[in-house]
Design an enzyme around this catalytic site. Sequence first.
Site, mmCIF file in Angstrom:
data_model
loop_
_atom_site.group_PDB
_atom_site.id
_atom_site.type_symbol
_atom_site.label_atom_id
_atom_site.label_comp_id
_atom_site.label_asym_id
_atom_site.label_seq_id
_atom_site.Cartn_x
_atom_site.Cartn_y
_atom_site.Cartn_z
ATOM 1 N N LYS A 129 48.397 53.368 16.066
ATOM 2 C CA LYS A 129 47.875 54.344 15.389
ATOM 3 C C LYS A 129 48.686 55.119 14.322
ATOM 4 O O LYS A 129 50.013 55.055 14.221
ATOM 5 C CB LYS A 129 48.109 55.598 16.621
ATOM 6 C CG LYS A 129 47.076 56.989 16.322
ATOM 7 C CD LYS A 129 46.998 57.770 17.481
ATOM 8 C CE LYS A 129 46.280 59.264 17.454
ATOM 9 N NZ LYS A 129 46.487 60.035 18.499
ATOM 10 N N SER B 98 41.785 61.738 19.806
ATOM 11 C CA SER B 98 42.112 61.578 18.425
ATOM 12 C C SER B 98 42.331 59.929 18.267
ATOM 13 O O SER B 98 42.287 59.446 17.021
ATOM 14 C CB SER B 98 43.319 62.303 18.046
ATOM 15 O OG SER B 98 44.532 61.994 18.785
ATOM 16 N N SER C 263 43.747 62.431 24.208
ATOM 17 C CA SER C 263 43.626 61.803 23.007
ATOM 18 C C SER C 263 43.608 60.372 23.249
ATOM 19 O O SER C 263 43.377 59.480 22.299
ATOM 20 C CB SER C 263 44.466 62.317 21.979
ATOM 21 O OG SER C 263 44.028 63.317 21.461
#
Length: 554
Positions: free
Chosen positions: A158, A238, A262
Amino acid sequence: MKIWKKVLIVMLAIILIGALGVGGFIYYKLKAIMPDTQIEAQVQKQYIEEVKTSSKKTLDFSPFEKYMGKISDERYKELEKLLLDSDVAQIQEGFENKVYSVEEVTCFYLKRIQKYDNKLNTIIELNPDSIEIARALDKELDKGNINGKLFGIPVLLKDNIGTKDKMHNTAGAKALENSKSDKDAFIVSKIRKSNGIILGKANLSEWANFMSFDSSNGYSALGGQTHNPYGKFDVGGSSSGSAASVAANLTPISVGSETAGSMIYPSSQNSVVGIKPSLGLLSRDRIIPIAEAQDTAGTIGKSVKDATILFNELVGYDINDVETEKAKEYENIDYTKFLEKDGLKGMKIGLVVDEGVVGRYRNEDKEILDKVVQDLKNLGAEVKEVELGDEAFNINYMNVLLHGYKNDVNQYLKNIGSNDIKTIEDVVKFNKEDLENRAAYGQGLIEMAQEKNFTDEEIKKEIENNRKVSGEAIDKVLKDNDIEVLLTLSNYISGVYAPAGYPAITVPAGYRESGEPLGITLVASKFEEEKLIKAAYSYEQGTKKRKEPDMIVE
């Protein structure tokens, strides 16, 4: 107002934090929008009204072209058959048996990214050194040296996880487009030590969904809008790019992060396995934060086995993250030993049925959950309905996140040193110069964090209270009902386990009639990951619910 109605309203807010980030939480709490309508609004943003700006980066394949050119269409198809149905261990068996080289495998995934990611937008940046790393590992392979549980395996990170190489660490923000970390994040160093290949950086909801009041899951200025490979469904956030890239076979495994839902929500939405660990098992050093009171990295794979293998390599004490002091007790545990096919036999599971959860079910949730419960019973588990209680759903951690973002992001920027952006005040000013391209959905949450002033003591008390209330609620229901883990769908209780710092795992449970994926989520007490891994693996192996996406993305 009756107490159950109050609880329902609070639960609505909690669920929306996990599903949409805290920005979505504020917006939808005020609008009081129901779940399916809320999801429809996200789909509208992500596909019908998709934002496209001049800030979006283009992936650079030039460092790999001569290597990718070596793989013919015929060989690509051969590799596709060999790799897409293989787990991490099976891919490594292929290395040992000389079925393919590390270079070929890395090139294969790069070719898939080139073929599909222009529609999916799961990746912000590729590691220009990935092929060279693969070639170096092939030299070790020729000597018979296969060292490390991640040897030769491509891993996506990420894009809030720092690397000390040619890549940037941006949180998807235009303001950090040229920002680099001064060193590898601790968990990145562990991947490298295990001889995994950092393939690139995955897209995310910008600033891990802590940016605006009305955001779109999976959107960032630098990465554009991530799409769900299963169709026009909410991609989740996210860690959208981390989940969707694994689902689409653009990488075997990936690393995401979670503050509240997330990891769990996008994993559920993209039919992959996500492990959100107990706070303190994985270091957060050089990971762009929201609030270290709740932040943790986590792992994603197509299977429980793959997600566990990666998780197993990342656990460890880091002197730069005081929260990981407890990890000293767990870093020598081999969590892969808990991958037991009969792990559900005799296990006692509590199905969470608080009104705040049941009242938020979407269409088809009850029917899918009924089948899950029957499957669990068929696999030897005992399942009983339990309630966490009203107090567990009355936790408000917004102030913790606002204070954490302001202080922890500023500290991160200070730690990495040379960078044009020094503070979140600089971020706000930078975005205002071109809001249309730099902050398409606004930056209300960042501005709120900048304006709010809490004392460290105030926030410390709030963190301690939130952990106490949520943790005790989970522990009490486990003890009083003589059960080992809690069961729910997707991220429906992320607002309870997240502030407690407790672990969760999500596993594909099937698909709605529309084809939209849905996962079950299991929650345990702190540092009881082994129970989650046992239960999740047994359920996965006993049901085989996951199917590959058809990759038709309009």
